[in-house]
Design a protein around this motif. Sequence first.
Motif, short mmCIF file in Angstrom:
data_model
loop_
_atom_site.label_atom_id
_atom_site.label_comp_id
_atom_site.label_asym_id
_atom_site.label_seq_id
_atom_site.Cartn_x
_atom_site.Cartn_y
_atom_site.Cartn_z
N ILE A 122 -41.39 -0.72 -18.04
CA ILE A 122 -40.16 -0.45 -17.50
C ILE A 122 -39.20 -0.78 -18.66
O ILE A 122 -39.19 -1.91 -19.11
CB ILE A 122 -39.95 -1.34 -16.23
CG1 ILE A 122 -40.95 -1.17 -15.17
CG2 ILE A 122 -38.44 -1.21 -15.62
CD1 ILE A 122 -41.14 -1.85 -14.07
N CYS A 136 -42.57 5.83 -12.27
CA CYS A 136 -43.53 4.53 -11.95
C CYS A 136 -44.80 5.03 -12.36
O CYS A 136 -45.66 4.12 -12.50
CB CYS A 136 -43.47 4.41 -10.34
SG CYS A 136 -42.04 4.10 -9.67
N ASN A 181 -36.05 -0.72 -4.43
CA ASN A 181 -36.73 -1.92 -4.93
C ASN A 181 -36.14 -3.10 -4.02
O ASN A 181 -36.94 -4.10 -3.86
CB ASN A 181 -36.36 -2.16 -6.18
CG ASN A 181 -36.80 -1.23 -7.20
OD1 ASN A 181 -37.81 -0.31 -6.77
ND2 ASN A 181 -36.66 -1.41 -8.40
N CYS A 202 -41.44 -7.61 -11.89
CA CYS A 202 -41.75 -6.38 -12.48
C CYS A 202 -40.84 -6.27 -13.73
O CYS A 202 -41.18 -6.00 -14.68
CB CYS A 202 -41.45 -5.29 -11.71
SG CYS A 202 -42.56 -4.79 -10.38
N HIS A 203 -39.55 -6.89 -13.66
CA HIS A 203 -38.60 -6.95 -14.55
C HIS A 203 -38.65 -7.98 -15.54
O HIS A 203 -38.06 -7.92 -16.58
CB HIS A 203 -37.23 -6.71 -14.00
CG HIS A 203 -37.14 -5.55 -13.41
ND1 HIS A 203 -37.10 -4.08 -14.00
CD2 HIS A 203 -36.67 -5.09 -12.11
CE1 HIS A 203 -36.81 -3.11 -12.87
NE2 HIS A 203 -36.69 -3.72 -11.84
N HIS A 261 -44.67 -2.14 -14.15
CA HIS A 261 -44.98 -1.97 -13.18
C HIS A 261 -46.26 -2.70 -12.48
O HIS A 261 -47.11 -2.58 -13.36
CB HIS A 261 -45.06 -0.46 -12.65
CG HIS A 261 -45.15 0.17 -11.35
ND1 HIS A 261 -46.31 -0.26 -10.62
CD2 HIS A 261 -44.11 0.60 -10.64
CE1 HIS A 261 -45.92 0.22 -9.25
NE2 HIS A 261 -44.81 0.85 -9.33
N TRP A 267 -32.56 3.41 -6.72
CA TRP A 267 -33.54 2.41 -7.39
C TRP A 267 -33.15 0.98 -6.61
O TRP A 267 -34.14 0.38 -6.19
CB TRP A 267 -33.41 2.09 -8.51
CG TRP A 267 -34.46 3.04 -9.44
CD1 TRP A 267 -33.73 3.99 -10.37
CD2 TRP A 267 -35.71 3.08 -9.26
NE1 TRP A 267 -34.83 4.87 -10.44
CE2 TRP A 267 -35.91 4.21 -9.98
CE3 TRP A 267 -36.70 2.45 -8.85
CZ2 TRP A 267 -37.20 4.91 -10.18
CZ3 TRP A 267 -37.99 2.96 -8.72
CH2 TRP A 267 -38.24 4.17 -9.57
#
Lengths: 118, 185
Positions: free
Chosen positions: A69, B54, A94, A51-52, A62, A90
């Motif tokens: 993000i 989100c 995560n 995701c990052h 996301h 988080w």
Amino acid sequence: MHQYSLVLLVLLGLAAASAQSEQTPTAEQGRQLWIKEVLGAKGDSRACTTCHGTDLTQAGEHQRTHKLIEPMAKSVTPSRYEDPKKVAKWFRRNCKWTWGRECTAEEKRAILSYLKSQ
Amino acid sequence: MKKPLFTLVLAGLPLLAGSAMAEESFSQWLFTLDRMKEFRPVDNETYAEECGACHFAYPPGLLLAMSWQKLLDPVALEDHFGENAELGEDTLAEIQAYVIENSAENSYYKRARKITRSVQSIEPPLRITQVPYIKRKHHELTAAMVRDNPEVGSLSNCNACHTQAEQAVFDDDSVQVPNFQHWDE
């Protein structure tokens, strides 16, 4: 003269290369963890980068909702790591999603140190 | 001569009854220029931040209280449609109170009421996309417009097409499907 400048150039290049890889051992551990891939429940490969992304100065996305993000690099998003409760929340969420378990204190320290160094 | 006046009073009675249960006082309801057409926009900071981190922060009027309760159960949140969305106790309590207070059946906004009516005969769904009113409103959309549209992906991505979704406005005129010409319902 020409030869000298060539040597100088090579030396400069070497210096630049070593500067780039220069990172505290903890941050380097964090980087390794950041890219570590783990097989998810549905046979999909998951990592922080899913995701990052790998370039922390860039925004991530996301996987499911496609929500943007903000970049993880502290240099780009300085306010990111100011609230310890938020950081803890988080990490808990995560780590469970990505690795299927909570991260250890040591892992969290390493990852945080990597993110803050960027 | 007296009859029209009587009819007028009679017609006004249900309105009075309705306002008694609304989120605003009768005088507020009577004199407002805003006829509560859409949904009440999200106006809780914690909800907007936590849920909006989100996904699009859905106005609570999109689901019934029973659905919200099931979704926002601490255990259920550990597997929130495949994602871990655990929340701290205090944060969760605030969000639960907010969404239930503003859930579809507790809201007097037009679309919230339509949603309540549409789920009356079924088990209230957990997914907004399974609410009959929402399904009916989107039934003409093709896979190319939603699922296979790289900028949309799913009907749950409200604000991909509803350009004023953040203000809880879902009017046809505010719809712009990415990569498609203006779409008319």
